[in-house]
Write an enzyme that holds these catalytic residues in place. Sequence first.
Site, PDB file in Angstrom:
ATOM      1  N   ILE A 166      65.196  39.161 -11.555  1.00 43.37           N
ATOM      2  CA  ILE A 166      66.423  39.550 -12.095  1.00 43.37           C
ATOM      3  C   ILE A 166      67.417  38.511 -11.722  1.00 43.37           C
ATOM      4  CG2 ILE A 166      68.242  41.103 -11.915  1.00 43.37           C
ATOM      5  CD1 ILE A 166      65.410  42.035 -13.241  1.00 43.37           C
ATOM      6  N   TYR A 241      65.758  51.586 -25.100  1.00 40.37           N
ATOM      7  CA  TYR A 241      65.328  50.456 -25.861  1.00 40.37           C
ATOM      8  C   TYR A 241      65.801  49.960 -26.929  1.00 40.37           C
ATOM      9  CZ  TYR A 241      64.586  53.704 -30.072  1.00 40.37           C
ATOM     10  OH  TYR A 241      64.807  54.619 -31.025  1.00 40.37           O
ATOM     11  N   ASN A 249      68.284  40.468 -28.337  1.00 43.87           N
ATOM     12  CA  ASN A 249      68.334  39.799 -29.609  1.00 43.87           C
ATOM     13  C   ASN A 249      69.644  38.882 -29.676  1.00 43.87           C
ATOM     14  OD1 ASN A 249      65.947  41.000 -30.805  1.00 43.87           O
ATOM     15  ND2 ASN A 249      67.191  42.312 -32.018  1.00 43.87           N
ATOM     16  N   GLY A 251      70.971  37.807 -26.698  1.00 47.08           N
ATOM     17  CA  GLY A 251      70.912  36.980 -25.505  1.00 47.08           C
ATOM     18  C   GLY A 251      70.206  35.775 -25.848  1.00 47.08           C
ATOM     19  N   GLN A 288      62.400  -1.723 -30.320  1.00 40.36           N
ATOM     20  CA  GLN A 288      62.865  -0.767 -31.359  1.00 40.36           C
ATOM     21  C   GLN A 288      61.717   0.516 -31.137  1.00 40.36           C
ATOM     22  OE1 GLN A 288      60.674  -1.355 -35.217  1.00 40.36           O
ATOM     23  NE2 GLN A 288      62.235  -1.183 -36.357  1.00 40.36           N
ATOM     24  N   GLY A 349      59.502   4.992 -13.367  1.00 42.81           N
ATOM     25  CA  GLY A 349      59.375   5.691 -12.338  1.00 42.81           C
ATOM     26  C   GLY A 349      60.479   6.064 -11.504  1.00 42.81           C
ATOM     27  N   GLU A 372      63.749  35.952 -21.443  1.00 41.48           N
ATOM     28  CA  GLU A 372      64.322  36.524 -22.705  1.00 41.48           C
ATOM     29  C   GLU A 372      63.125  36.438 -23.849  1.00 41.48           C
ATOM     30  OE1 GLU A 372      68.305  36.788 -23.657  1.00 41.48           O
ATOM     31  OE2 GLU A 372      68.897  36.038 -21.582  1.00 41.48           O
ATOM     32  N   ASN A 376      55.512  33.008 -27.401  1.00 36.34           N
ATOM     33  CA  ASN A 376      54.498  33.840 -28.345  1.00 36.34           C
ATOM     34  C   ASN A 376      55.348  35.118 -28.614  1.00 36.34           C
ATOM     35  OD1 ASN A 376      52.260  32.181 -27.901  1.00 36.34           O
ATOM     36  ND2 ASN A 376      51.195  33.516 -26.501  1.00 36.34           N
TER      37      ASN A 376
HETATM   38  C1  LIG Z   1      63.725  32.594 -13.689  1.00 31.33           C
HETATM   39  C2  LIG Z   1      63.677  34.001 -14.533  1.00 31.33           C
HETATM   40  C3  LIG Z   1      64.552  34.486 -14.837  1.00 31.33           C
HETATM   41  C4  LIG Z   1      64.521  36.135 -15.363  1.00 31.33           C
HETATM   42  N1  LIG Z   1      65.515  36.852 -15.667  1.00 31.33           N
HETATM   43  C5  LIG Z   1      65.334  37.939 -15.981  1.00 31.33           C
HETATM   44  C6  LIG Z   1      66.451  38.737 -16.205  1.00 31.33           C
HETATM   45  O1  LIG Z   1      67.462  38.605 -15.760  1.00 31.33           O
HETATM   46  N2  LIG Z   1      66.273  40.404 -16.459  1.00 31.33           N
HETATM   47  C7  LIG Z   1      64.984  40.687 -16.722  1.00 31.33           C
HETATM   48  O2  LIG Z   1      64.834  41.701 -17.158  1.00 31.33           O
HETATM   49  N3  LIG Z   1      63.751  39.646 -16.710  1.00 31.33           N
HETATM   50  C8  LIG Z   1      64.284  38.422 -16.476  1.00 31.33           C
HETATM   51  N4  LIG Z   1      63.217  37.568 -16.231  1.00 31.33           N
HETATM   52  C9  LIG Z   1      61.589  38.059 -16.691  1.00 31.33           C
HETATM   53  C10 LIG Z   1      61.194  37.459 -18.086  1.00 31.33           C
HETATM   54  O3  LIG Z   1      61.846  37.936 -19.160  1.00 31.33           O
HETATM   55  C11 LIG Z   1      59.555  37.686 -18.203  1.00 31.33           C
HETATM   56  O4  LIG Z   1      59.262  36.829 -17.133  1.00 31.33           O
HETATM   57  C12 LIG Z   1      59.020  37.114 -19.621  1.00 31.33           C
HETATM   58  O5  LIG Z   1      59.581  38.156 -20.527  1.00 31.33           O
HETATM   59  C13 LIG Z   1      57.557  37.387 -19.366  1.00 31.33           C
HETATM   60  O6  LIG Z   1      57.158  38.417 -19.039  1.00 31.33           O
HETATM   61  P1  LIG Z   1      55.884  38.253 -17.798  1.00 31.33           P
HETATM   62  O7  LIG Z   1      56.551  37.052 -16.889  1.00 31.33           O
HETATM   63  O8  LIG Z   1      55.443  39.611 -17.328  1.00 31.33           O
HETATM   64  O9  LIG Z   1      54.591  37.467 -18.491  1.00 31.33           O
HETATM   65  P2  LIG Z   1      53.626  38.131 -19.364  1.00 31.33           P
HETATM   66  O10 LIG Z   1      54.291  39.254 -20.336  1.00 31.33           O
HETATM   67  O11 LIG Z   1      52.462  38.671 -18.358  1.00 31.33           O
HETATM   68  O12 LIG Z   1      53.071  37.017 -20.447  1.00 31.33           O
HETATM   69  C14 LIG Z   1      52.207  36.120 -19.814  1.00 31.33           C
HETATM   70  C15 LIG Z   1      51.663  35.269 -20.837  1.00 31.33           C
HETATM   71  O13 LIG Z   1      51.088  36.234 -21.812  1.00 31.33           O
HETATM   72  C16 LIG Z   1      51.699  35.974 -23.300  1.00 31.33           C
HETATM   73  N5  LIG Z   1      51.425  37.282 -23.987  1.00 31.33           N
HETATM   74  C17 LIG Z   1      51.879  38.468 -23.509  1.00 31.33           C
HETATM   75  N6  LIG Z   1      51.564  39.452 -24.455  1.00 31.33           N
HETATM   76  C18 LIG Z   1      51.157  38.692 -25.598  1.00 31.33           C
HETATM   77  C19 LIG Z   1      50.988  39.166 -26.964  1.00 31.33           C
HETATM   78  N7  LIG Z   1      51.180  40.361 -27.175  1.00 31.33           N
HETATM   79  N8  LIG Z   1      50.502  38.041 -27.715  1.00 31.33           N
HETATM   80  C20 LIG Z   1      50.438  36.757 -27.292  1.00 31.33           C
HETATM   81  N9  LIG Z   1      51.011  36.346 -26.030  1.00 31.33           N
HETATM   82  C21 LIG Z   1      51.282  37.316 -25.192  1.00 31.33           C
HETATM   83  C22 LIG Z   1      52.881  35.641 -22.833  1.00 31.33           C
HETATM   84  O14 LIG Z   1      53.386  34.839 -24.119  1.00 31.33           O
HETATM   85  C23 LIG Z   1      52.766  34.622 -21.659  1.00 31.33           C
HETATM   86  O15 LIG Z   1      52.357  33.183 -22.000  1.00 31.33           O
HETATM   87  C24 LIG Z   1      63.224  36.205 -15.589  1.00 31.33           C
HETATM   88  C25 LIG Z   1      62.108  35.564 -15.416  1.00 31.33           C
HETATM   89  C26 LIG Z   1      62.208  34.295 -14.800  1.00 31.33           C
HETATM   90  C27 LIG Z   1      60.791  33.356 -14.394  1.00 31.33           C
END
Ligand SMILES: Cc1cc2nc3c(=O)[nH]c(=O)nc-3n(C[C@H](O)[C@H](O)[C@H](O)COP(=O)(O)OP(=O)(O)OC[C@H]3O[C@@H](n4cnc5c(N)ncnc54)[C@H](O)[C@@H]3O)c2cc1C
Length: 388
Positions: A166, A241, A249, A251, A288, A349, A372, A376
């Site tokens: 978060i 949801y 959308n 954000g 260039q 470097g 967000e 993918n």
């Molecule tokens: C620095 C940081 C700040 C954040 N801030 C917030 C915040 O303020 N509030 C909040 O709610 N969340 C926040 N997040 C969470 C963020 O939105 C999620 O990390 C993100 O949505 C990905 O979810 P995950 O990490 O569980 O990865 P996963 O969902 O496990 O995904 C892992 C990989 O699998 C791929 N994948 C998953 N499903 C599919 C599919 N159906 N088809 C193809 N590829 C797929 C993904 O593209 C990714 O490459 C933050 C994350 C970070 C790292």
Amino acid sequence: MSTVLTDARPALTTLSEQELLFREAVRDFATSEVAPRVMAMDEAQELDPALVRQLFELGLMGVEIPDVYGGTGADFFTSVLVVEELSRVDPSIAVLVDVQNTLVINAILRWASDDLKSRYFPRLATDTVGAYALSEAGSGSDAFALACRATPDGDGWRLSGRKMWITNGREAGIYIVFATVDPDAGYKGITAFVVEQEFDGFEVGKKEDKLGIRASSTTELVLDDVFVPVENVLGEVGKGYKVAIETLNEGRIGIGAQMIGLAQGALDHTVRYVQEREQFGRAIASFQGVQFQLAEMATDIEAARLLVYNAARLKDAGQPFLTQAAMAKLFSSEAAQRVASRCIDLFGGYGFTKEYPVEKLYRDAKIGTIYEGTSNMQKQTIAKMLVK
Ligand SMILES: Cc1cc2nc3c(=O)[nH]c(=O)nc-3n(C[C@H](O)[C@H](O)[C@H](O)COP(=O)(O)OP(=O)(O)OC[C@H]3O[C@@H](n4cnc5c(N)ncnc54)[C@H](O)[C@@H]3O)c2cc1C
């Protein structure tokens, strides 16, 4: 002739006088106040609280909050400009402002009752940071598989569970928390709540140690039977949801803005450097091969900016923008990675050291393709418009 001029549509990048003034004020602040602190904040992994106070004083933490509640009363496009300008100097401070405006305030503007607006807008406009808590350890891309539970209790709800990743977790006083009132109902059980940091049972957990945007806090939230009054339901029970989908959308246009600002900042540093650095008896900018690399980066940034501005202007005009926002975020985050990486190359470097700001911008760029909605997930949204 004058009729033609009157009917002519301005370019997407044409700014109104008010937008120009706003951008100038943010640029001045970023250059004079933020820039000198960037590396220290990155190393300390925290934002300077004095800067956060200044963001409030400048009206940057309540861009779209109507003036009756003490906000700036500007539009969504202005929020995008603010995020872009701050990101040129520091994408960490920019994401604090981005989450506040494009997620938290946007959700309240759109879904909150008058009572919630009058209780929280004055605070968000003057001194309280907001955070947006959807993700959990087990639910990221599949956000609606969340496990955080809300159970009815008298004139309110009891929230239990853990949120992860978060942004603003440490600085925030107000959190929009998504929980399910009925796990068997799938996405139709998801409900959004406004939770205050002082509510009993609410705790900020572990802070992540990250690759980039290190000054921005990313934390776990622990909710242990937190009582949330019924008035603090944001929107309707079971309709969280919609709150999540629709605010995200919007954000992700903000994340697009963060990425174009970051890329522009990296290119600006690089254009200066290549004109000063000499090899083979001349400035490397005179080759260039180097000029073509600069041209490609500038084109990438211009294309990304047009996508981001178009999506933001569509949103303000009340037109559909879902696909355009996904394209803007997908393209600008991938472009920012290409640009930041190429900038390191052109610094040679020195680019690989902390002596110049491009090293940090390169690390910061990586987050754009993840939060967000990963790249993918953006492609999935875009493809849905093509393949029915
Ligand atoms: C620095 C940081 C700040 C954040 N801030 C917030 C915040 O303020 N509030 C909040 O709610 N969340 C926040 N997040 C969470 C963020 O939105 C999620 O990390 C993100 O949505 C990905 O979810 P995950 O990490 O569980 O990865 P996963 O969902 O496990 O995904 C892992 C990989 O699998 C791929 N994948 C998953 N499903 C599919 C599919 N159906 N088809 C193809 N590829 C797929 C993904 O593209 C990714 O490459 C933050 C994350 C970070 C790292």
